[in-house]
Design an enzyme around this catalytic site. Structure first.
Site, short mmCIF file in Angstrom:
data_model
loop_
_atom_site.label_atom_id
_atom_site.label_comp_id
_atom_site.label_asym_id
_atom_site.label_seq_id
_atom_site.Cartn_x
_atom_site.Cartn_y
_atom_site.Cartn_z
N GLY A 21 0.84 -1.19 0.00
CA GLY A 21 0.00 0.00 0.00
C GLY A 21 0.87 1.24 0.00
N GLY A 22 0.24 2.39 0.24
CA GLY A 22 0.96 3.64 0.20
C GLY A 22 2.00 3.76 1.29
N VAL A 26 2.28 -5.78 3.23
CA VAL A 26 1.56 -6.80 3.97
C VAL A 26 2.17 -8.16 3.66
CG1 VAL A 26 -0.68 -7.82 4.49
CG2 VAL A 26 -0.54 -5.41 3.84
N ASP A 135 -12.05 5.99 4.00
CA ASP A 135 -11.43 5.50 2.76
C ASP A 135 -12.16 4.26 2.26
OD1 ASP A 135 -9.67 5.58 0.66
OD2 ASP A 135 -8.05 4.54 1.69
#
Length: 706
Positions: A21-22, A26, A135
């Site tokens: 992700g940003g 993970v 989000d």
């Protein structure tokens, strides 16, 4: 630096990277303490030295850890080790809603609504804990292999300390609400807007607003009217269309005011999809094109001022302004993103500060006067009451017919009169099970403290009709059953007639009565059953992975431990009882051989003592047979000797204990015996007897490996 195979917190073994992700990566990991697989979210190295980002990362963990709900990805642990900040979460095996939409192009109405209901249930749990997601998008909704929908990545959520929270943190621009795009406050209704956009995408396979830049899309979110999903898919029912439009109203006051209200309408749309029951307030006026003010424009520019190749948050702000481009006449050309907004604005004058201040005062005064009028009118007709007056004079009975039993009971309890509420059940062909048919007190009747009210509810006591889920998708079946208050349990089977992934049978059957809260077992079709399956390659896997792989193809795994000289394979599969690729019957048990490391060996180095130690009748020099065996009966050594002590030196013994056996013969000489009465002398011949002595032996472990 995270490496495959490393341990975090002395318990989480990193197995593989499964996403990015940003701000974080993970990984799939094994929790050795609880013997389960988990997902570990690790803050990226470039952010870990920035205290503000580390703080946000911890806030994410604290917010999500307070949520425990079947439709939310659970957080188990949070920690830091050698500068690596990580969160341990539930590992959900499945697919994101975004990839699911891309795979199917667009979803059926029932499937889209069913998924939305489950996602909203998770969102409602968060809102009840004063946590706003901010989000919501298909990328943050996961559909597990069991058909369970889970909301994940509360990456920019915060615990609300008031009714609304201001924040300049932006979600994905395609799904962000107008108030977020303007950098204004955001509350639970911002999540409802994003859920409406997500439902639009599920139904149509596309987002409602698109553009070349994030700024362009943000402007469309603010001022362009929301398109109807029926413009793209005409067969969408009117109720579902109205739900989407109500969720995506520009003004938060015109949207659903709670996720619970949205869930109620989504459930109703499954039952009566073509009924226009959704009340959308002033849709056309709300959808009209709106002018973007200078303040709005400046705020949007701040929110979306990022490099063109990414929308992720950067560690350092870019302080350099876009270079001006020379044009004819010596004038400078504005950057493209300003031209999108300012072309028309340059030709107009903006309100003066005094005019804006006057407008604000006028609006505030009008709101205040309106509130006073509403309060006075409410008191006059009895809407606003104080507890003391209620208890002294009572209040009027409300209409409860048509409500659910739970809603009616709660509404009566909210009257604050401590009513004696009871329920009787009556079968009705006209009223849906679980709905109130009537009450013992007519609406409008004055109720006083402690009065008795009996509700007549359709159905049999404690029983409701089980929905028929035959041939429906797993997600749709789970949603319908849970909407009626049932728990679900999943099994798998084979069917030549029901498509893979759909329900082939259920227990109890659809249309029968069952207790609320009871479990309905649904059997999911795996398609036609093949006569045989191939044994998969599981060599090198961990035991749990190997068993899961075998079970996935219909086989049964049985773990057995074996020794293996390769120390790198300790704890992993080194062999199977069937060759890889062998065709076997479904349900066959396959032995999984897991290495315990190199086998231990033992040695026996001893001077064996004479049998005379135990038997004085043994005559030294008499032949004795020595036999050495292991505890399992394996003979290691045999010899015949006549002198003791006798040295024996044996190596590479596979068992730790055994028995030393000594076999020998004892001989007695002939003797003369005199009878004392007669004096007669007789001779007694000598005898020979074989005897055996067993000595238990413990072998010495050969730690040198030789």
């Amino acid at each position: 630096m995270i490496k495959i195979g490393m341990m975090l917190g002395d318990r989480y073994e990193i197995l593989e990277k499964i996403g990015t992700g940003g701000m974080s990566d993970v990984y799939k990991a094994k929790d050795h303490k609880l013997n389960r697989f988990v997902a570990v979210k690790v803050l990226k190295q470039e952010f870990s030295e920035n205290t503000s980002f580390v703080s946000k990362f911890r806030v994410e963990a604290q917010a999500a850890a307070s949520l425990m709900h079947p439709n939310i990805v659970n957080v188990y642990d949070v920690g830091e080790e050698n500068g690596v900040h990580f969160i341990v979460m539930e590992l959900v095996e499945g697919i994101t809603l975004k990839k699911y939409i891309e795979k199917k192009a667009r979803l059926s109405v029932k499937e889209a609504v069913s998924i939305a209901i489950q996602a909203c249930m998770g969102l409602e749990a968060a809102h009840n804990n004063h946590i706003i997601h901010r989000d919501i998008k298909p990328q943050n909704i996961i559909i597990s292999k069991e058909g369970k929908v889970k909301v994940t990545d509360f990456g920019i959520a915060k615990a609300a300390t008031s009714n609304t929270i201001t924040s300049n943190v932006m979600g994905s621009v395609h799904y962000t609400s107008p108030e977020q795009a303007r950098g204004g406050y955001s509350d639970e209704r911002s999540d409802i807007y994003s859920m409406g956009i997500t439902l639009f995408e599920m139904l149509t396979g596309r987002v409602p607003f698109n553009g070349d830049t994030t700024v362009a899309i943000a402007i469309k979110q603010i001022q362009e009217p929301m398109p109807s999903p029926r413009d793209f898919v005409p067969e969408i029912p009117v109720s579902v269309e109205q739900i989407v439009l109500k969720c995506t109203q520009k003004s938060p006051d015109r949207r659903y005011q709670s996720v619970g209200a949205l869930i109620d309408d989504l459930k109703k749309s499954l039952i009566t999809p073509d009924e226009n029951f959704v009340k959308v307030i002033d849709t056309e006026a709300n959808a009209a094109t709106r002018k973007v003010s200078r303040d709005d424009m400046n705020q949007i520019k701040k929110q979306y001022k990022k490099s063109s190749h990414t929308e992720e948050i950067r560690l350092k702000k870019n302080s350099a302004k876009p270079p001006a481009q020379p044009v004819k006449g010596g004038k400078k050309k504005r950057p493209d993103f300003e031209n999108e907004i300012l072309d028309e604005e340059e030709e107009e004058e903006y309100e003066s500060r005094m005019e804006r201040f006057t407008t604000i005062l006028a609006v505030a005064g009008a709101v205040l006067i309106g509130c006073i009028i509403i309060f006075l009118a409410g008191r006059a007709i009895g809407i606003f009451r104080f507890p003391s007056s209620v208890q002294e004079s009572g209040t009027q009975m409300i209409a409860v017919a048509g409500m659910t039993e739970e809603d009616a009971t709660k509404a009566l309890e909210d009257l604050g009169l401590d009513l004696n509420i009871s329920v009787v059940y009556e079968e009705s062909g006209d009223v849906e099970d679980g709905m109130v048919i009537s009450a013992s007190v007519e609406p409008g009747t004055l109720l006083k403290q402690g009065d008795a009210v009996t509700l007549t509810v359709s159905g049999t006591e404690g029983g409701v009709t089980v929905p028929d889920t035959y041939n429906k998708s797993l997600a749709e079946a789970v949603s319908e059953l849970e909407a009626e208050g049932f728990q679900t349990e999943r099994k798998e089977g084979y069917s030549d007639t029901v498509a893979k992934g759909n329900v082939m049978s259920q227990s109890p059957e659809g249309g029968t009565k069952a207790e609320r809260g009871s479990t309905v077992i649904i059997t999911i079709s795996q398609g036609p059953q093949e006569s045989k399956v191939a044994v998969p390659d599981v060599l090198g896997m961990l035991p749990d992975e190997a068993k899961a792989t075998l079970e996935a193809v219909g086989l049964v795994g049985n773990v057995e431990e074996v020794s293996d000289d390769d120390e790198t394979k300790i704890g992993r599969v080194v062999g199977l009882s069937y060759s890889i690729g062998t065709q076997v019957e479904p349900g066959t048990t396959i032995s999984i051989y897991v290495s315990t490391g190199p086998a231990a060996t033992y040695m026996y180095v001893e001077n064996i003592e004479s049998p005379a130690v135990e038997d004085p009748a043994y005559v030294e020099g008499t032949q004795c047979v020595i036999v050495l065996t292991t505890a399992s009966g394996k003979e290691l050594y045999r010899t015949a000797v006549t002198s003791f002590p006798y040295p024996v030196n044996l190596l590479n013994i596979s068992e730790p204990t055994g028995t030393l056996t000594l076999i020998y013969t004892v001989t007695t000489d002939a003797a003369t015996v005199t009878d004392p009465a007669t004096g007669e002398v007789t001779t007694v011949p000598g005898t020979s007897e074989q005897r055996t002595i067993n000595r238990p032996v413990t072998f010495i472990r050969n730690d040198s490996g030789t």
